[in-house]
Design a protein around this motif. Structure first.
Motif, PDB file in Angstrom:
ATOM      1  N   VAL A 149       1.076  -0.971   0.066  1.00 60.32           N
ATOM      2  CA  VAL A 149       0.020  -0.074  -0.123  1.00 60.32           C
ATOM      3  C   VAL A 149       0.597   1.155  -0.054  1.00 60.32           C
ATOM      4  CG1 VAL A 149      -1.817   1.274   1.059  1.00 60.32           C
ATOM      5  CG2 VAL A 149      -1.818  -1.173   1.224  1.00 60.32           C
TER       6      VAL A 149
ATOM      7  N   TYR B 103       1.209   5.083   0.127  1.00 56.95           N
ATOM      8  CA  TYR B 103       0.574   6.304   0.979  1.00 56.95           C
ATOM      9  C   TYR B 103       1.490   7.586   0.348  1.00 56.95           C
ATOM     10  CZ  TYR B 103      -1.661   3.526   4.244  1.00 56.95           C
ATOM     11  OH  TYR B 103      -2.624   2.570   5.066  1.00 56.95           O
TER      12      TYR B 103
ATOM     13  N   ASP C  94      -6.101   0.883   2.006  1.00 59.31           N
ATOM     14  CA  ASP C  94      -5.932   1.393   0.846  1.00 59.31           C
ATOM     15  C   ASP C  94      -6.250   2.857   0.776  1.00 59.31           C
ATOM     16  OD1 ASP C  94      -5.660   0.510  -2.551  1.00 59.31           O
ATOM     17  OD2 ASP C  94      -6.213   2.707  -1.955  1.00 59.31           O
TER      18      ASP C  94
ATOM     19  N   LEU D 293      -6.860  -4.102   3.108  1.00 63.22           N
ATOM     20  CA  LEU D 293      -6.144  -5.169   2.437  1.00 63.22           C
ATOM     21  C   LEU D 293      -5.485  -6.007   3.394  1.00 63.22           C
ATOM     22  CD1 LEU D 293      -4.676  -2.903  -0.532  1.00 63.22           C
ATOM     23  CD2 LEU D 293      -6.873  -4.330  -0.510  1.00 63.22           C
TER      24      LEU D 293
ATOM     25  N   PHE E 267       3.704  -1.363   3.444  1.00 63.95           N
ATOM     26  CA  PHE E 267       3.101   0.035   2.978  1.00 63.95           C
ATOM     27  C   PHE E 267       4.496   0.740   2.851  1.00 63.95           C
ATOM     28  CE2 PHE E 267       2.666  -0.041   7.476  1.00 63.95           C
ATOM     29  CZ  PHE E 267       3.399   1.502   7.933  1.00 63.95           C
TER      30      PHE E 267
END
Lengths: 326, 243
Positions: B39, B41, B73, B80, B85
């Motif tokens: 993920v 960010y 997400d 998820l 991440f």
């Protein structure tokens, strides 16, 4: 070589004195090698000279390297000499002369190897117990004299030993300082020129506390107080690694310690103790002990005795049959 | 067979062995990491908002009883099943962790101290199963998990000296009232705790592993197996990327 193939005496060339040849070559190679090891390599050998234990380990490695160099050179020299000098000539399929023993060679071999083994045994034993221990787990009562006095408190300049408990758990280290109220920290901070006693233990599996530059390496076993000693002799950073395969992130289980001045250490320790007192962390820690049984939490049993089903049996992490291997 | 042929055969055999080792290393071991979603960010106004939740069970087909983290997400807001991440470097990272799992005492109560966050504090708000706040949010510098059993897990990035105890739902209130539909939501019928804190991401890029420091792998030796040692469950990586 058959009897009929023995050449006539007048056709045999006198053999050169191979032993003296090899000795001369060996001597010429060995002397500079040992000098290079001692004067060039020795100052750069691990683990450095940041503590008394590290200094002696470096000395031991240098002495052993100087001891090994003549042997290594002799073996390689004989190997190369034999290939070059005694190699078979093209078209020569005959056997070499038979050997029925050589008293000089046998005596030299026995005496040489005996001397090497005895030297290593005596030197190793003296170095292990003589200077200040080996920097490994030496127990609470080592056979050598401690570098300082054991005391319930620590004050700079008094010669008392600083007690530091090292706690390993998957996958990080933390440290307790019982002479400062038993506060705990993720930082390993040590005062310069101060004898330190490490009490090394674990909360789960076997780890190994390896303060590399200090020359300290001691296993961290659950339920065991493994004691090691060191006296930091130089300011700087210390890499602390786990040296026992302990799970998925064993390789990442490291942090850094620092050797600081005695006044800076006292200031840091007092500050952390005050902070952990004010925010309640110190009161939340179990009473300082040489080992811990992390499956039993008396405080929890008292406060949550009715909440069975959330934490297993009151006061325990899990029920009696848990944790187990699946 | 000539010497040249034997040498060639030996070299070929050696290369085959090396090839097999390289294949196993990169195909099997390497693929274990890439099967998990990462993920990403991205920062807005110099900040980035990361949302995680930890659940007592999960929606996987193979290990439904394992405790696990989920990562949200930021675009779809879907949860998820991953613990990988990335955040930008040198950025304020605002983290929200929804704690749907019940309490488990810390093995080492020292980890109840908040370390490495901005202000060395976290803000905690507990909710009951009806999504009603229990009292007011509290900003604390430590959570004593032995006093009231109010810590479920921890979020620790040892490489950044970041150690955060993650609050659990109120122990008495959450008894038999934990979420049972995964991934959980505040309205899925389970008590939970919402915890927020911030920290600055490192100024340099790199991969920082994070983990739970509570031995929460029930059914495994010392509670340290299973989800504790598996990426995507109670252990993960935070990649710091160029901002």
């Amino acid at each position: 070589m058959s009897a009929t193939e023995i050449p006539a005496a007048d056709t045999v060339q006198a053999e050169p004195r191979h032993g003296w040849r090899m000795f001369a070559i060996w001597f010429v190679l060995t002397v500079p090698a040992c000098l290079i090891i001692w004067f060039v390599w020795y100052p750069h050998l691990p683990p450095g000279r940041m503590s008394d234990a590290a200094k002696h380990q470096q000395f031991d490695i240098a002495v052993l390297a100087v001891s090994a160099a003549p042997v290594v050179i002799a073996v390689l020299l004989y190997f190369i000499y034999a290939i070059v000098v005694w190699r078979a000539k093209p078209g020569d399929d005959s056997d070499g002369p038979a050997i029925y023993g050589n008293t000089k060679v046998q005596a030299t071999w026995i005496m040489g190897t005996s001397a090497i083994v005895l030297w290593l045994a005596v030197f190793g034993t003296l170095e292990l117990v003589g200077p200040a221990g080996a920097g490994a787990g030496e127990g609470p009562s080592p056979i050598w004299t401690l570098a300082g006095k054991q005391s319930a408190t620590w004050t700079p300049g008094t010669g008392t030993m600083l007690q530091v408990q090292v706690i390993g758990q998957q996958w990080t280290w933390s440290y307790r300082y019982p002479q400062f109220g038993g506060f705990q920290s993720t930082e390993l901070m040590l005062p310069l020129d101060t004898p330190v006693t490490f009490h090394v233990t674990s909360l789960d599996v076997i780890h190994s506390f390896w303060a590399y530059q200090l020359g300290v390496k001691a296993d961290a076993n659950p339920g065991v107080d493994n004691v090691a000693y060191v006296t930091p002799k130089a300011l700087g950073s210390v890499t602390v690694r786990c040296n026992e395969l302990c799970g998925i992130w064993h390789g990442a289980m490291f942090n850094y310690g620092h050797v600081v001045s005695q006044s800076a250490f006292e200031s840091w320790a007092s500050g952390v103790q005050a902070k952990e007192t004010s925010d309640g962390v110190l009161a939340a820690l179990p009473a300082y002990a040489l080992t811990y049984d992390p499956t039993v939490i008396p405080q929890l049993g008292k406060s949550l005795v009715t909440i069975i089903g959330i934490t297993g049996s009151p006061g325990y992490y899990y029920g009696p049959g848990n944790p187990v291997q699946p | 067979m000539s010497v040249a042929a034997r040498a060639a055969a030996l070299l070929a055999a050696f290369l085959v062995v090396v090839g097999v080792v390289v294949f196993v290393t990169f195909y099997y071991i390497g693929s274990a990491r890439t099967q998990l979603a990462v993920v990403h960010y991205t920062a807005s106004g110099g900040q980035v908002n990361v949302a995680l939740q930890e659940d007592p069970s999960n929606d996987s087909a193979t290990k439904p009883n394992w405790v696990t983290y989920y990562t949200q997400d930021p675009v779809t807001k879907n949860w998820l099943h991953t613990t990988l991440f990335s955040v930008p470097a040198n950025t304020k990272v605002n983290v929200t962790i929804y704690g749907f799992d019940g309490c488990t005492p810390l093995r080492n109560n020292f980890w109840g101290q908040v370390q490495g966050t901005i202000g060395n504090t976290v803000t905690v708000q507990q909710f009951n199963k009806n999504n009603t706040p229990l009292g007011s949010a509290q900003t604390v510098s430590a959570i004593n998990s032995w006093a009231a059993c109010n810590v479920a897990h921890t979020f620790a990035i040892p490489g950044m000296n970041l150690y955060v105890p993650v609050a659990s739902p109120n122990a008495q209130n959450s008894k038999k009232n934990l979420c049972s539909t995964f991934p959980c939501t505040p309205t899925s019928g389970g008590a939970y705790a919402q915890e927020t804190f911030s920290f600055m991401s490192p100024s340099h890029t790199g991969s920082f592993r994070w983990q739970c420091l509570i031995p929460c792998g029930g059914g495994y030796l010392d509670g340290n197996g299973g989800p504790m040692q598996t990426l995507g469950w109670m252990a993960g990586n935070m990649d710091v990327v160029a901002s």
